[in-house]
Design a protein around this motif. Structure first.
Motif, PDB file in Angstrom:
ATOM      1  N   LEU A  87      16.592 -44.538 -96.279  1.00  0.00           N
ATOM      2  CA  LEU A  87      17.540 -43.426 -96.134  1.00  0.00           C
ATOM      3  C   LEU A  87      17.218 -42.593 -94.899  1.00  0.00           C
ATOM      4  CD1 LEU A  87      17.902 -42.168 -99.811  1.00  0.00           C
ATOM      5  CD2 LEU A  87      19.371 -43.763 -98.558  1.00  0.00           C
ATOM      6  N   TYR A  88      18.274 -42.151 -94.212  1.00  0.00           N
ATOM      7  CA  TYR A  88      18.116 -41.274 -93.052  1.00  0.00           C
ATOM      8  C   TYR A  88      17.089 -41.850 -92.076  1.00  0.00           C
ATOM      9  CZ  TYR A  88      20.098 -38.239 -96.681  1.00  0.00           C
ATOM     10  OH  TYR A  88      20.858 -37.718 -97.691  1.00  0.00           O
TER      11      TYR A  88
ATOM     12  N   LEU B 251      18.457 -43.909 -86.573  1.00  0.00           N
ATOM     13  CA  LEU B 251      19.723 -43.197 -86.380  1.00  0.00           C
ATOM     14  C   LEU B 251      19.552 -41.810 -85.773  1.00  0.00           C
ATOM     15  CD1 LEU B 251      21.802 -43.806 -89.640  1.00  0.00           C
ATOM     16  CD2 LEU B 251      22.179 -44.753 -87.369  1.00  0.00           C
ATOM     17  N   TYR B 252      18.377 -41.251 -85.928  1.00  0.00           N
ATOM     18  CA  TYR B 252      18.206 -39.845 -85.544  1.00  0.00           C
ATOM     19  C   TYR B 252      17.177 -39.709 -84.419  1.00  0.00           C
ATOM     20  CZ  TYR B 252      20.706 -39.232 -89.932  1.00  0.00           C
ATOM     21  OH  TYR B 252      21.627 -39.308 -90.929  1.00  0.00           O
TER      22      TYR B 252
ATOM     23  N   HIS C  56      18.336 -37.518 -81.683  1.00  0.00           N
ATOM     24  CA  HIS C  56      19.068 -36.662 -82.622  1.00  0.00           C
ATOM     25  C   HIS C  56      18.164 -36.172 -83.755  1.00  0.00           C
ATOM     26  CE1 HIS C  56      23.071 -38.741 -81.298  1.00  0.00           C
ATOM     27  NE2 HIS C  56      22.625 -37.904 -80.406  1.00  0.00           N
TER      28      HIS C  56
ATOM     29  N   ALA D 218      19.452 -33.534 -86.151  1.00  0.00           N
ATOM     30  CA  ALA D 218      20.345 -33.985 -87.219  1.00  0.00           C
ATOM     31  C   ALA D 218      19.539 -34.395 -88.447  1.00  0.00           C
ATOM     32  CB  ALA D 218      21.203 -35.164 -86.739  1.00  0.00           C
TER      33      ALA D 218
ATOM     34  N   ALA E  52      19.822 -32.864 -92.140  1.00  0.00           N
ATOM     35  CA  ALA E  52      20.013 -33.694 -93.331  1.00  0.00           C
ATOM     36  C   ALA E  52      18.981 -33.340 -94.401  1.00  0.00           C
ATOM     37  CB  ALA E  52      19.914 -35.171 -92.956  1.00  0.00           C
TER      38      ALA E  52
ATOM     39  N   GLU F 239      23.220 -51.890 -97.441  1.00  0.00           N
ATOM     40  CA  GLU F 239      22.481 -50.723 -96.954  1.00  0.00           C
ATOM     41  C   GLU F 239      22.327 -50.761 -95.430  1.00  0.00           C
ATOM     42  OE1 GLU F 239      20.119 -50.503-101.213  1.00  0.00           O
ATOM     43  OE2 GLU F 239      19.208 -51.523 -99.511  1.00  0.00           O
TER      44      GLU F 239
ATOM     45  N   THR G 261      24.148 -48.252 -91.998  1.00  0.00           N
ATOM     46  CA  THR G 261      23.198 -47.895 -90.942  1.00  0.00           C
ATOM     47  C   THR G 261      23.585 -48.465 -89.579  1.00  0.00           C
ATOM     48  OG1 THR G 261      21.485 -47.883 -92.646  1.00  0.00           O
ATOM     49  CG2 THR G 261      20.741 -47.809 -90.362  1.00  0.00           C
TER      50      THR G 261
ATOM     51  N   TYR H 247      26.157 -47.179 -86.942  1.00  0.00           N
ATOM     52  CA  TYR H 247      26.032 -45.837 -86.372  1.00  0.00           C
ATOM     53  C   TYR H 247      24.970 -45.736 -85.279  1.00  0.00           C
ATOM     54  CZ  TYR H 247      29.340 -44.904 -89.983  1.00  0.00           C
ATOM     55  OH  TYR H 247      30.480 -44.943 -90.752  1.00  0.00           O
ATOM     56  N   TYR H 248      24.457 -46.886 -84.856  1.00  0.00           N
ATOM     57  CA  TYR H 248      23.664 -46.901 -83.629  1.00  0.00           C
ATOM     58  C   TYR H 248      23.794 -48.302 -83.033  1.00  0.00           C
ATOM     59  CZ  TYR H 248      19.671 -49.502 -85.613  1.00  0.00           C
ATOM     60  OH  TYR H 248      18.879 -50.458 -86.163  1.00  0.00           O
TER      61      TYR H 248
ATOM     62  N   ARG I 273      28.841 -42.428 -82.279  1.00  0.00           N
ATOM     63  CA  ARG I 273      27.387 -42.535 -82.480  1.00  0.00           C
ATOM     64  C   ARG I 273      26.654 -41.298 -81.986  1.00  0.00           C
ATOM     65  NH1 ARG I 273      27.160 -48.958 -80.873  1.00  0.00           N
ATOM     66  NH2 ARG I 273      27.926 -49.668 -82.902  1.00  0.00           N
ATOM     67  N   ALA I 274      27.360 -40.444 -81.251  1.00  0.00           N
ATOM     68  CA  ALA I 274      26.772 -39.176 -80.826  1.00  0.00           C
ATOM     69  C   ALA I 274      27.107 -38.052 -81.809  1.00  0.00           C
ATOM     70  CB  ALA I 274      27.270 -38.809 -79.437  1.00  0.00           C
TER      71      ALA I 274
ATOM     72  N   GLU J 170      26.409 -36.208 -84.630  1.00  0.00           N
ATOM     73  CA  GLU J 170      25.249 -36.054 -85.515  1.00  0.00           C
ATOM     74  C   GLU J 170      25.660 -35.691 -86.939  1.00  0.00           C
ATOM     75  OE1 GLU J 170      21.885 -33.995 -83.836  1.00  0.00           O
ATOM     76  OE2 GLU J 170      22.635 -34.278 -81.800  1.00  0.00           O
TER      77      GLU J 170
ATOM     78  N   LYS K 179      26.702 -38.732 -88.810  1.00  0.00           N
ATOM     79  CA  LYS K 179      25.585 -39.588 -89.221  1.00  0.00           C
ATOM     80  C   LYS K 179      24.837 -39.013 -90.427  1.00  0.00           C
ATOM     81  CE  LYS K 179      23.525 -40.077 -85.202  1.00  0.00           C
ATOM     82  NZ  LYS K 179      22.596 -40.620 -84.179  1.00  0.00           N
ATOM     83  N   VAL K 180      24.817 -37.704 -90.520  1.00  0.00           N
ATOM     84  CA  VAL K 180      24.197 -37.075 -91.693  1.00  0.00           C
ATOM     85  C   VAL K 180      25.037 -37.365 -92.940  1.00  0.00           C
ATOM     86  CG1 VAL K 180      23.609 -34.875 -92.768  1.00  0.00           C
ATOM     87  CG2 VAL K 180      22.978 -35.297 -90.376  1.00  0.00           C
ATOM     88  N   GLU K 181      26.338 -37.186 -92.815  1.00  0.00           N
ATOM     89  CA  GLU K 181      27.215 -37.424 -93.971  1.00  0.00           C
ATOM     90  C   GLU K 181      27.116 -38.879 -94.444  1.00  0.00           C
ATOM     91  OE1 GLU K 181      28.754 -35.159 -95.749  1.00  0.00           O
ATOM     92  OE2 GLU K 181      27.980 -33.655 -94.374  1.00  0.00           O
TER      93      GLU K 181
ATOM     94  N   GLN L 170      24.624 -40.893 -94.192  1.00  0.00           N
ATOM     95  CA  GLN L 170      23.375 -41.133 -94.914  1.00  0.00           C
ATOM     96  C   GLN L 170      23.383 -40.480 -96.302  1.00  0.00           C
ATOM     97  OE1 GLN L 170      20.758 -43.342 -94.011  1.00  0.00           O
ATOM     98  NE2 GLN L 170      22.537 -43.929 -92.812  1.00  0.00           N
ATOM     99  N   HIS L 171      24.065 -39.367 -96.440  1.00  0.00           N
ATOM    100  CA  HIS L 171      24.238 -38.818 -97.791  1.00  0.00           C
ATOM    101  C   HIS L 171      24.961 -39.836 -98.675  1.00  0.00           C
ATOM    102  CE1 HIS L 171      22.579 -35.026 -96.681  1.00  0.00           C
ATOM    103  NE2 HIS L 171      23.669 -34.429 -96.231  1.00  0.00           N
TER     104      HIS L 171
ATOM    105  N   LYS M  43      24.965 -43.046 -98.225  1.00  0.00           N
ATOM    106  CA  LYS M  43      24.035 -44.145 -98.462  1.00  0.00           C
ATOM    107  C   LYS M  43      23.075 -43.784 -99.599  1.00  0.00           C
ATOM    108  CE  LYS M  43      20.623 -47.039 -96.006  1.00  0.00           C
ATOM    109  NZ  LYS M  43      19.925 -47.213 -94.711  1.00  0.00           N
TER     110      LYS M  43
END
Lengths: 422, 422
Positions: A322-323, A327-328, A333, A336, A340, B178, B183, B186-187, B207-208, B210, B213-215, B217-218, B220
């Motif tokens: 996760l997270y 990606l970050y 990033h 971000a 999260a 997953e 994942t 997004y990159y 992909r920029a 942020e 990308k947080v949403e 992963q939530h 996920k």
């Protein structure tokens, strides 16, 4: 497996365990020199202290029924298996937080473990008005580390799924929580009891509160469905043993995969009950107020330590699926990922507040009560303390998604306390 | 187990399966009279049509690697075990929705099942601009029934926990989701591909993003933690076989315990991609608009059927441990249970919108694309369709908790479609 099982007794323990190397080393080579006392004061198990020349240990053995109720309520021995597996995981995730396991015998549902000494149950310490240095820090770290390190934030995906599958077998103990915590308190179920007639009015109002009952079932759904991490499952003030400056966690036989906020929510619910019970335990008003302030400070610090540790692990040990850093951080990033983590803590906060409120209800309306309240012999006094808990619990459950933080919980507790006294 | 395994071929199938009673009955007593064709066009497995005097069947066998990629990407045979277990549960929960299972051989990772005839893959039907009568109703019922009846709303708690533990073993196929869904898109992951250079700008912007990308992963986290029900796990337009008036669901080898909204979200994500792809498939503008309207109507009706069926089951089959009648109907608080069900549907809606958006992204940015878009040879045309999908997906993910209902999703799709054309 259960065919070989035979409950120990103070008379048979020495002869039955004398061959174990761990007993020779930890208690003494000659079992004739062991002294054995059964000290189980919990609801479910046999607990022996075995002392000898070399030292002492705890021998804990599950009974095939609920001790509190008797053999009319059978309960499988495999709960010792889950307790063992929870203990070794908690030790790995937060070293030193739990008694060291010295031996596990699955067929006898038996765990031999470190004796915590001179520790007593936190609840007793509280009722005597004695503080515990470092309690908040120890418990905040324990809750955060076991939450984080038992989740998809940290574990390999396959390991976490296998572990969740293993603990899914703890059906009967989950059923106790599902029934006694999340359901029975909210209607006139057979095993319930409450201080009557003093609380009858407020209890009737609570059970007529339809919106409350909907929220509680939403939380129950989180309990049954949201397998975020391995929870202790029963982290109340009777599952913590303390000295004046040391705190350890025991009795994780209710362990299961559940929401991040479950353990810390139950714990804070117990602290809040102690807070409202204190005036009945400490006669001196200034001393009482001082102790109550300490409890609220423990709540505040427990959560702030939890957040701090959770974010520290987030930044340094986020090795799960996760997270992912890919990606970050790897994309520049990093902020971000910080966002999260903070959002997740916000969700955990909402959950913990709800679980705290439900724990406060079930300990006053359900089968299993807490000594802080239950030991009060004057029923009017007891009911007054309990009524504060019921109202605060209701407020927490209904407003869990709208509070600004732990300060708001603490302010609500203070208001419940003084509002009732006025 | 895998020691005995040997992949079938059109040449060996008849001799290897000729002893099975089910083949004699379903295909013909004399294997010399069987004709065997390998027709697997999916990414993972062998699929044979076996025809004879008595009829025909499908023989599906897992390969120990990803067919699309080759033996450099091993994939365990046990996925056939999960597909079998998912199929029999789906049949029980929504009779007639899936092909009847005639035989399962675990060691050969082999399922013999009903041949759907004259069904074709929904995706093909869509690309040819042909409608399917009853599609929305069938799929809405399927999604609602499997969701409800596979959850703690319906099942006994111990059965559900055991079932969740069983499907927790489907690690490798969950890992595909997953990684490839939540994942990689997004990159700039190795296996990704997208229409380049036309989409480079919008892909870089995505992909920029942020917050996006947080949403994701939530979401996920919901995928990995929220074991609400047994999901099909891969309910796209290639997992539905149709005639002009019949729809059936196939290929549940990705089955896992996950969020209520996962399957219907993936499905609606696929419908939305088809919607944006249609102008490239139907030259006649009026015909295209008519077909696009039909797709949006299918989305709308699928969700309204889902809601209606979910609430029907809520009222008539709520036999699980969640929201028990003892708390509501038995107390004269039936309306509270109605409110709870509607609130749950509201949560499911938010989830499905998010999953739909993510599905739209991964099919354009990730490894596995959809034929509606991928088959478009003019890259400018394809990119135009894909860009609409990417933007709509982003909007859905970011606004999933704030939309007023499926009307808002449909309005957004229309806006994305016309906004891009302007």
């Amino acid at each position: 497996m259960e065919n070989d099982y035979k409950a120990l007794s103070p008379e048979t323990l020495a002869s039955r365990l004398s061959d174990l190397e761990v007993m020779k080393w930890s208690v003494g080579a000659d079992p004739a020199g062991w002294s054995v006392r059964e000290v189980g004061d919990g609801n479910l198990n046999l607990v022996f202290i075995v002392e000898g020349k070399a030292g002492s240990v705890i021998v804990k053995q599950a009974l095939p029924y609920v001790r509190l109720v008797g053999d009319s309520w059978p309960l499988p021995l495999k709960r010792a298996f889950f307790e063992y597996h929870a203990l070794i995981r908690q030790e790995a995730r937060d070293p030193g937080s739990v008694p060291a396991v010295l031996h596990f015998d699955e067929s006898q549902a038996l765990i031999i473990m470190e004796r915590l000494q001179p520790h007593i149950i936190l609840r007793q310490q509280t009722m005597e008005g004695r503080k515990v240095e470092g309690l908040a820090r120890t418990m905040g770290l324990f809750a955060a580390r076991t939450a984080f390190r038992g989740s998809d934030l940290s574990m390999k995906a396959g390991d976490k799924k296998a572990d969740a599958a293993l603990f899914a077998g703890n059906v009967e103990l989950c059923d106790i929580t599902e029934t006694l915590v999340f359901t029975d308190p909210y209607y006139d179920a057979e095993m319930n009891r409450h201080t009557t007639p003093q609380l009858d009015g407020i209890v009737a109002a609570l059970r007529a509160d339809e919106a409350l009952k909907v929220e509680v079932q939403h939380m129950k759904r989180a309990f049954t469905s949201r397998g975020e991490t391995m929870c202790h499952g029963d982290l109340h003030a009777g599952s913590i043993m303390v000295t004046h400056d040391n705190s350890r966690v025991i009795d994780p036989e209710f362990a299961f995969y559940g929401p991040f906020g479950f353990d810390i929510g139950m714990l804070i619910g117990n602290y809040l009950m102690a807070y409202h019970a204190m005036p009945a335990h400490i006669a001196d008003e200034a001393a009482c107020r001082d102790y109550q302030d300490w409890i609220l400070a423990v709540i505040d610090e427990t959560w702030s330590v939890y957040c701090e540790e959770f974010m520290r692990l987030w930044r340094t040990e986020r090795t799960g699926i996760l997270y992912p850093a890919s990606l970050y951080e790897d994309q520049g990033h990093g902020f971000a990922s910080e966002a999260a983590g903070q959002q997740l803590l916000g969700e955990i906060f909402c959950d913990l507040v709800g679980f705290a409120g439900i724990e406060m209800h079930r300990r006053i309306l359900g089968l299993a009560h807490v000594a802080e309240l239950d030991s009060l012999e004057d029923e009017d006094v007891r009911a007054r303390c309990e009524a504060k808990c019921l109202k605060l619990g209701q407020m927490l459950i209904m407003n869990r998604n709208r509070l600004t933080g732990m300060d708001a919980v603490i302010a609500a507790a203070r208001r419940a306390e003084t509002g009732e006294q006025a």
